[in-house]
Design a protein around this motif. Structure first.
Motif, mmCIF file in Angstrom:
data_model
loop_
_atom_site.group_PDB
_atom_site.id
_atom_site.type_symbol
_atom_site.label_atom_id
_atom_site.label_comp_id
_atom_site.label_asym_id
_atom_site.label_seq_id
_atom_site.Cartn_x
_atom_site.Cartn_y
_atom_site.Cartn_z
ATOM 1 N N ALA A 1 0.603 -1.241 0.107
ATOM 2 C CA ALA A 1 -0.018 -0.144 0.129
ATOM 3 C C ALA A 1 0.801 1.201 -0.144
ATOM 4 O O ALA A 1 0.629 1.445 -0.792
ATOM 5 N N LEU A 2 1.562 1.111 0.883
ATOM 6 C CA LEU A 2 3.081 2.461 0.938
ATOM 7 C C LEU A 2 3.749 2.578 -0.559
ATOM 8 O O LEU A 2 4.041 3.434 -1.099
ATOM 9 N N ARG A 3 4.137 1.702 -1.166
ATOM 10 C CA ARG A 3 4.491 1.259 -2.817
ATOM 11 C C ARG A 3 3.559 2.516 -3.500
ATOM 12 O O ARG A 3 4.472 2.796 -4.492
ATOM 13 N N ARG A 4 1.932 1.891 -3.037
ATOM 14 C CA ARG A 4 1.018 2.688 -4.221
ATOM 15 C C ARG A 4 0.919 4.446 -4.028
ATOM 16 O O ARG A 4 0.701 4.767 -4.423
ATOM 17 N N LEU A 5 1.435 4.046 -3.155
ATOM 18 C CA LEU A 5 0.650 5.870 -2.368
ATOM 19 C C LEU A 5 1.841 6.902 -2.117
ATOM 20 O O LEU A 5 0.891 7.992 -2.269
ATOM 21 N N ALA A 6 2.275 6.119 -1.783
ATOM 22 C CA ALA A 6 3.748 7.656 -1.461
ATOM 23 C C ALA A 6 4.790 7.200 -2.504
ATOM 24 O O ALA A 6 5.526 6.326 -2.831
ATOM 25 N N PRO A 7 5.121 8.234 -3.167
ATOM 26 C CA PRO A 7 6.340 8.520 -4.318
ATOM 27 C C PRO A 7 7.609 8.188 -3.604
ATOM 28 O O PRO A 7 8.635 7.281 -4.733
ATOM 29 N N ASP A 8 8.423 8.148 -2.267
ATOM 30 C CA ASP A 8 9.066 7.268 -1.763
ATOM 31 C C ASP A 8 8.942 6.018 -0.737
ATOM 32 O O ASP A 8 9.749 5.620 -0.284
ATOM 33 N N GLY A 9 8.142 5.348 -1.574
ATOM 34 C CA GLY A 9 7.170 3.910 -0.847
ATOM 35 C C GLY A 9 8.593 3.610 -1.600
ATOM 36 O O GLY A 9 8.770 2.255 -0.763
ATOM 37 N N GLU A 10 8.757 3.036 -2.321
ATOM 38 C CA GLU A 10 9.648 2.104 -2.433
ATOM 39 C C GLU A 10 11.441 1.777 -1.609
ATOM 40 O O GLU A 10 11.149 0.975 -1.221
ATOM 41 N N GLU A 11 11.956 2.938 -1.817
ATOM 42 C CA GLU A 11 12.842 3.452 -0.745
ATOM 43 C C GLU A 11 12.422 3.203 0.607
ATOM 44 O O GLU A 11 13.282 2.761 1.406
ATOM 45 N N LEU A 12 11.104 3.397 1.165
ATOM 46 C CA LEU A 12 11.018 3.193 2.385
ATOM 47 C C LEU A 12 10.817 2.721 2.875
ATOM 48 O O LEU A 12 11.902 1.290 4.061
ATOM 49 N N THR A 13 10.448 1.328 1.935
ATOM 50 C CA THR A 13 10.273 -0.212 2.281
ATOM 51 C C THR A 13 11.052 -1.153 1.667
ATOM 52 O O THR A 13 11.478 -1.564 2.586
ATOM 53 N N SER A 14 12.091 -0.772 1.544
ATOM 54 C CA SER A 14 13.357 -2.028 0.891
ATOM 55 C C SER A 14 14.471 -1.627 1.996
ATOM 56 O O SER A 14 14.607 -2.304 2.469
ATOM 57 N N ARG A 15 14.304 -0.078 2.666
ATOM 58 C CA ARG A 15 14.770 -0.408 3.977
ATOM 59 C C ARG A 15 14.366 -1.361 4.975
ATOM 60 O O ARG A 15 15.117 -2.141 6.124
ATOM 61 N N VAL A 16 13.291 -1.240 5.276
ATOM 62 C CA VAL A 16 12.243 -1.929 6.508
ATOM 63 C C VAL A 16 12.460 -3.520 5.550
ATOM 64 O O VAL A 16 12.748 -4.562 6.523
ATOM 65 N N GLU A 17 12.672 -4.460 4.704
ATOM 66 C CA GLU A 17 12.298 -5.565 4.118
ATOM 67 C C GLU A 17 13.971 -5.762 4.607
ATOM 68 O O GLU A 17 14.047 -6.409 5.036
ATOM 69 N N GLU A 18 14.715 -4.910 3.988
ATOM 70 C CA GLU A 18 16.597 -5.391 4.063
ATOM 71 C C GLU A 18 16.545 -5.665 5.678
ATOM 72 O O GLU A 18 17.350 -6.236 6.340
ATOM 73 N N GLU A 19 15.880 -4.895 7.013
ATOM 74 C CA GLU A 19 16.057 -5.069 8.181
ATOM 75 C C GLU A 19 15.338 -6.313 8.875
ATOM 76 O O GLU A 19 15.744 -7.701 9.369
ATOM 77 N N HIS A 20 13.926 -6.629 7.626
ATOM 78 C CA HIS A 20 13.021 -8.323 8.643
ATOM 79 C C HIS A 20 13.860 -9.332 8.360
ATOM 80 O O HIS A 20 14.391 -10.571 8.621
ATOM 81 N N GLN A 21 14.818 -9.357 6.719
ATOM 82 C CA GLN A 21 15.707 -10.064 6.636
ATOM 83 C C GLN A 21 16.683 -9.880 7.348
ATOM 84 O O GLN A 21 16.999 -11.132 7.535
ATOM 85 N N GLU A 22 17.536 -9.489 7.830
ATOM 86 C CA GLU A 22 18.450 -9.297 9.277
ATOM 87 C C GLU A 22 18.247 -9.767 9.688
ATOM 88 O O GLU A 22 18.430 -10.704 10.982
ATOM 89 N N ILE A 23 16.928 -9.775 10.559
ATOM 90 C CA ILE A 23 16.163 -10.555 11.773
ATOM 91 C C ILE A 23 15.690 -11.800 11.620
ATOM 92 O O ILE A 23 16.588 -12.616 12.545
#
Length: 225
Positions: free
Chosen positions: A72-94
């Motif tokens: 949803a954030l990637r659809r709604l926010a221009p910077d959604g791709e950048e923001l979600t990629s960062r958190v997805e990397e954190e999730h992978q590390e965890i």
């Protein structure tokens, strides 16, 4: 820029049913559990049970984010791709760290070090979500939209996998397809007493990947016709 959701009232967040309020409640519970584990006042069995609860909440929460919120954030926010990629990397590390913890005996000197690293990453992930990602959703959605998203997120969270599966994709459709069999396996494992070590769901993940591949091939064939 919208304030961090950590600094807002429930009313500001859209009410108790808002996805923002639901997220913050889970974050507060994770913080409480991590502090309890780190207190040093619990028995070994109690610490094992607390760690189990942290793992269950962390991964069901993150899975619902990856299936519902971040698309949803990637659809709604221009910077959604950048923001979600960062958190997805954190999730992978965890996920990688917790998988290593589950392969490590609690008496191993590495165990507490790995747990500390995982907790530090979880806390960083919470800060990033509350300060950066969730405020962007708040800017893009009205109160009704936040409540609808909250209901969908909660439904997915309650049926999500509860263990680390580092090899599973972080984005739909891969995670959603793999999540169905993995959730069933994880919830059976969750019924076992804390401290019981069992094989992980890697074979199930492989089967889910095969199902995903078949689904993608069928979808491509439908598009051609």
């Amino acid at each position: 820029m919208t304030l961090s959701i950590a600094e807002q009232s429930i009313q500001d967040l859209g009410g108790e049913a808002s996805v923002l309020a639901r997220q913050r409640r889970d974050h507060a519970e994770l913080d409480r559990l991590m502090n309890r584990y780190e207190s040093g006042t619990r028995s070994r069995a109690e610490r094992a049970q607390t760690l189990k609860e942290i793992v269950q909440l962390t991964f069901s929460h993150a899975f619902a984010e990856e299936v519902v919120l971040w698309p949803a954030l990637r659809r709604l926010a221009p910077d959604g791709e950048e923001l979600t990629s960062r958190v997805e990397e954190e999730h992978q590390e965890i996920s990688d760290l917790v998988a290593e913890i589950e392969r490590t005996d609690p008496d191993d000197p590495r165990h507490d070090r790995l747990v500390g690293q995982a907790f530090a990453l979880i806390r960083q992930d919470i800060r990033d979500e509350e300060d950066l990602l969730l405020p962007r959703l708040q800017e893009a959605l009205d109160r009704a939209g936040l409540r609808r998203l909250g209901s969908t997120w909660e439904t997915v969270r309650r049926t999500a996998p509860t263990r680390p599966h580092p090899g599973v994709p972080r984005r739909p459709p891969g995670n959603a397809v793999a999540g169905v069999p993995l959730s069933a396996v994880d919830r059976v494992r969750d019924l076992l007493p804390s401290g019981i070590r069992v094989p992980n769901g890697s074979k199930v993940a492989g089967a889910a990947a095969a199902v995903l591949a078949a689904w993608l091939i069928a979808a491509a064939a439908r598009r051609r016709h």
